[in-house]
Design a protein around this motif. Sequence first.
Motif, PDB file in Angstrom:
ATOM      1  N   VAL A 143     -13.859  19.726 -13.109  1.00 40.94           N
ATOM      2  CA  VAL A 143     -12.556  20.371 -13.256  1.00 40.94           C
ATOM      3  C   VAL A 143     -12.415  21.069 -14.604  1.00 40.94           C
ATOM      4  O   VAL A 143     -12.703  20.485 -15.644  1.00 40.94           O
ATOM      5  CB  VAL A 143     -11.437  19.320 -13.087  1.00 40.94           C
ATOM      6  CG1 VAL A 143     -10.077  19.957 -13.285  1.00 40.94           C
ATOM      7  CG2 VAL A 143     -11.531  18.683 -11.714  1.00 40.94           C
ATOM      8  N   LYS A 144     -11.952  22.310 -14.540  1.00 42.18           N
ATOM      9  CA  LYS A 144     -11.702  23.111 -15.743  1.00 42.18           C
ATOM     10  C   LYS A 144     -10.232  23.526 -15.750  1.00 42.18           C
ATOM     11  O   LYS A 144      -9.563  23.464 -14.707  1.00 42.18           O
ATOM     12  CB  LYS A 144     -12.569  24.386 -15.715  1.00 42.18           C
ATOM     13  CG  LYS A 144     -14.045  24.130 -15.431  1.00 42.18           C
ATOM     14  CD  LYS A 144     -14.773  23.621 -16.668  1.00 42.18           C
ATOM     15  CE  LYS A 144     -16.173  23.132 -16.397  1.00 42.18           C
ATOM     16  NZ  LYS A 144     -17.006  23.913 -15.506  1.00 42.18           N
ATOM     17  N   ASP A 164      -8.852  25.768 -12.964  1.00 43.42           N
ATOM     18  CA  ASP A 164      -8.919  25.355 -11.561  1.00 43.42           C
ATOM     19  C   ASP A 164      -7.562  25.015 -10.959  1.00 43.42           C
ATOM     20  O   ASP A 164      -6.669  24.513 -11.641  1.00 43.42           O
ATOM     21  CB  ASP A 164      -9.814  24.113 -11.426  1.00 43.42           C
ATOM     22  CG  ASP A 164     -11.290  24.491 -11.394  1.00 43.42           C
ATOM     23  OD1 ASP A 164     -11.645  25.384 -10.604  1.00 43.42           O
ATOM     24  OD2 ASP A 164     -12.064  23.907 -12.176  1.00 43.42           O
ATOM     25  N   TYR A 170      -6.781  22.471  -8.157  1.00 49.14           N
ATOM     26  CA  TYR A 170      -7.516  21.405  -7.491  1.00 49.14           C
ATOM     27  C   TYR A 170      -6.625  20.809  -6.402  1.00 49.14           C
ATOM     28  O   TYR A 170      -5.460  20.483  -6.660  1.00 49.14           O
ATOM     29  CB  TYR A 170      -7.885  20.374  -8.565  1.00 49.14           C
ATOM     30  CG  TYR A 170      -8.209  19.010  -8.042  1.00 49.14           C
ATOM     31  CD1 TYR A 170      -9.519  18.685  -7.687  1.00 49.14           C
ATOM     32  CD2 TYR A 170      -7.216  18.053  -7.903  1.00 49.14           C
ATOM     33  CE1 TYR A 170      -9.813  17.421  -7.198  1.00 49.14           C
ATOM     34  CE2 TYR A 170      -7.505  16.794  -7.425  1.00 49.14           C
ATOM     35  CZ  TYR A 170      -8.799  16.482  -7.064  1.00 49.14           C
ATOM     36  OH  TYR A 170      -9.083  15.241  -6.578  1.00 49.14           O
ATOM     37  N   THR A 188      -9.158  26.320  -5.834  1.00 53.29           N
ATOM     38  CA  THR A 188     -10.575  26.469  -6.197  1.00 53.29           C
ATOM     39  C   THR A 188     -11.420  25.261  -5.804  1.00 53.29           C
ATOM     40  O   THR A 188     -12.625  25.371  -5.635  1.00 53.29           O
ATOM     41  CB  THR A 188     -10.736  26.707  -7.714  1.00 53.29           C
ATOM     42  OG1 THR A 188     -10.159  25.598  -8.413  1.00 53.29           O
ATOM     43  CG2 THR A 188     -10.058  27.996  -8.158  1.00 53.29           C
ATOM     44  N   ILE A 189     -10.776  24.071  -5.714  1.00 54.36           N
ATOM     45  CA  ILE A 189     -11.517  22.849  -5.382  1.00 54.36           C
ATOM     46  C   ILE A 189     -10.769  22.143  -4.253  1.00 54.36           C
ATOM     47  O   ILE A 189      -9.558  21.923  -4.355  1.00 54.36           O
ATOM     48  CB  ILE A 189     -11.601  21.906  -6.608  1.00 54.36           C
ATOM     49  CG1 ILE A 189     -12.276  22.628  -7.780  1.00 54.36           C
ATOM     50  CG2 ILE A 189     -12.347  20.616  -6.259  1.00 54.36           C
ATOM     51  CD1 ILE A 189     -12.197  21.873  -9.094  1.00 54.36           C
ATOM     52  N   ARG A 234     -14.635  27.039  -4.983  1.00 60.02           N
ATOM     53  CA  ARG A 234     -15.945  26.974  -5.644  1.00 60.02           C
ATOM     54  C   ARG A 234     -16.612  25.610  -5.479  1.00 60.02           C
ATOM     55  O   ARG A 234     -17.794  25.439  -5.736  1.00 60.02           O
ATOM     56  CB  ARG A 234     -15.840  27.355  -7.117  1.00 60.02           C
ATOM     57  CG  ARG A 234     -15.000  26.406  -7.955  1.00 60.02           C
ATOM     58  CD  ARG A 234     -14.973  26.865  -9.420  1.00 60.02           C
ATOM     59  NE  ARG A 234     -14.512  25.792 -10.290  1.00 60.02           N
ATOM     60  CZ  ARG A 234     -15.328  24.954 -10.916  1.00 60.02           C
ATOM     61  NH1 ARG A 234     -16.634  25.068 -10.805  1.00 60.02           N
ATOM     62  NH2 ARG A 234     -14.832  23.988 -11.684  1.00 60.02           N
ATOM     63  N   CYS A 278     -20.431  26.993  -1.979  1.00 59.31           N
ATOM     64  CA  CYS A 278     -19.822  25.870  -2.708  1.00 59.31           C
ATOM     65  C   CYS A 278     -20.615  24.581  -2.517  1.00 59.31           C
ATOM     66  O   CYS A 278     -20.854  24.170  -1.382  1.00 59.31           O
ATOM     67  CB  CYS A 278     -18.405  25.613  -2.210  1.00 59.31           C
ATOM     68  SG  CYS A 278     -17.356  27.058  -2.224  1.00 59.31           S
TER      69      CYS A 278
END
Length: 653
Positions: free
Chosen positions: A297-298, A301, A303, A354-355, A383, A409
């Motif tokens: 995790v960034k 993101d 999530y 994104t997740i 991703r 992914c």
Amino acid sequence: MVVSSATIDSLLKEKEEYPPPKSFRKDAWIHDPKVPREAAADPERYWADRAKELVWIKKWSKVLEWKAPFAKWFVGGQINVSQNCLDRHLDSPRRNKAAIVWEGEPGDRRVLTYQMVWREVNRFANVLKRLGVKRGDRVTIYLPAIPELPIAMLACARIGAIHSVIFAGFSAKAIQDRAEDCHSEVIITADGGYRRGNVVPLKKTVDEAVEDLPFVRHVVVYQRTKEPVSMKKGRDVWWHEAISDVDDFCEPVPMAATDPLFVLYTSGTTGRPKGVLHSTGGYLVGAATTHRLIFDVKDRDLYWCTADIGWVTGHTYIVYGPLANGATSFLYEGAPDWPQPDRFWSIIESYGVTILYTAPTAIRAFMRWGDEWPKKHDLSTLRLLGTVGEPINPEAWRWYHKTIGGGRCPIVDTWWQTETGMILLTPLPGLTTLKPGSATHPFPGIAAEVVDENGRPVPVNKGGYLVISKPWPAMLMTLYNDPERYQQVYWSQVPGKYFTGDGARVDEDGCFWLMGRIDDVLNVAGHRIGTMEVESALVSHPSVAEAAVVGKPHALKGQSLVAYVVLKGGAARSESLSQELRDHVRKEIGAIAVPDDIYVTEKLPKTRSGKIMRRVIRSLVSGQEIGDTTTLEDPGAVEEVRKWLAEVETGGA
Ligand code: ATP
Ligand code: MG
């Protein structure tokens, strides 16, 4: 020949491999094989280093005190979970970052920044205090998936109260049993919630539950639907009224790392639910670390974990892990097929998720509903994908990878339990070569093994008991009020090791393959076979969406196999299909695993978290009592199983 009661024969050989994409690997938190190697060499040091990433009120004096079967992590340390999830982000650019992005089933939307969640948590903590809730008291939370659910949990954590979240689909009886077990004097609920377009009357269910619970002093009611509810004077309190005149700040209570944070009852797949008690410090270290590193995790993101917060997955990977990491956690209130089977894909497209972290049961349902639904949407922001809850059949894995992940992914197939508090077996997406159907390797610092009943490792590719041989930080403390059952269930099967109750094998590359529950292992003509492999063989047939296989007593073979299958949209039931499925299983994994009986059904009995309850089918096909069914999702599914049996007995199929 003596057949060990622990080893399991493995029939399935899945050969595909997916190395991490270069572009993913480049930016991943972990891309160096040194990390798991060093953690394995000194796990306590690895976890102590991770613990330093949190904010401690007082540093621990000892990383681990292990008096089997009780582990104490970060002994002497003091910490507050809500401070770690909220206050510490307020001095950083994350102050005004979205903490929770929420969508209700009717389509209403809310975005709460860290500062906003912090304020609500402080205020609600003050409400709880005013209602007489003290450190160590248990608070039951029975709310829909709305932001007030994490807010209530964090408010408890702030004042040191132990929360017990109950999935908002459970019955009055289930609430009653759980509130009684942990003697909870305060219950937090809502007037109702939305599910498939209907209003679920939560307050009414709580009213029924507390009728026989004289010790319940207060019920706090959040107004979600504005449907009329009855409020009992003196006992019932509206959330919005109570919160209107409290202070905006509540001092976070310094908690011992070894104090309990919450109790959570297991899914009840295998029997009566167990009240799993989790710690404060160790749990948070495990939750934050695994969430950041496994989901990579960034700050950019979005999530989304689609679990319900009523399960441990929601506790660790919607609330505590993401908020401790300052991530943006997406929360959705309703059903995946409301108003149409593309709700998830439309959410991903419109918010740019994104997740995505979901369950095999959902993935198999999506496959059944058809590719046209995800195809309508742009899913290119995704991703990374994840899965949890049951073994994922390789066929479902490939579908998820290609149709949802666009082939780009990585998928993290994460194995863990309510009891483990955090993921224990999983790929690291920037490092691990994936194999469809395998949870791959232990997380750094985790010691997992597959052994026989004496605790001796079994040979490569031979199935056995999955055990964990060293304590880990988010390990359960005990079962609430029942240390004997804790000792008996987890520590008495294999000497000195934590018994998971799951069967697994380790392949020649050291990858773990989950084979199903030990209790469900099939025993045919001297061969012990895991349910996962037979079910996966069935699911790999193009007409089959889902399968459950159980053993039925058989005079000669010990057991014969009975399969219940759910077909994909469009496939028709016929005797020739049953024969085709038998041939298919024979070809995929061998004659020994061919089911004698195959029934086509509309639905399988499942827990409310979507797991197949094989014990219910097994009892029915063997003519026994079906035991505890309070966690059953849809009693109609049991009737489906019964219906078939009745037809068989009267010669109907
Ligand atoms: P109960 O313990 O009350 O019978 P439960 O075991 O279903 O219920 P959970 O703690 O929610 O309760 O589920 C943990 C179990 O789910 C694991 O023991 C395992 O059987 C299964 N499981 C979870 N994730 C995976 C996975 N990635 N692969 C295979 N199995 C999994
Ligand atoms: Mg379990």
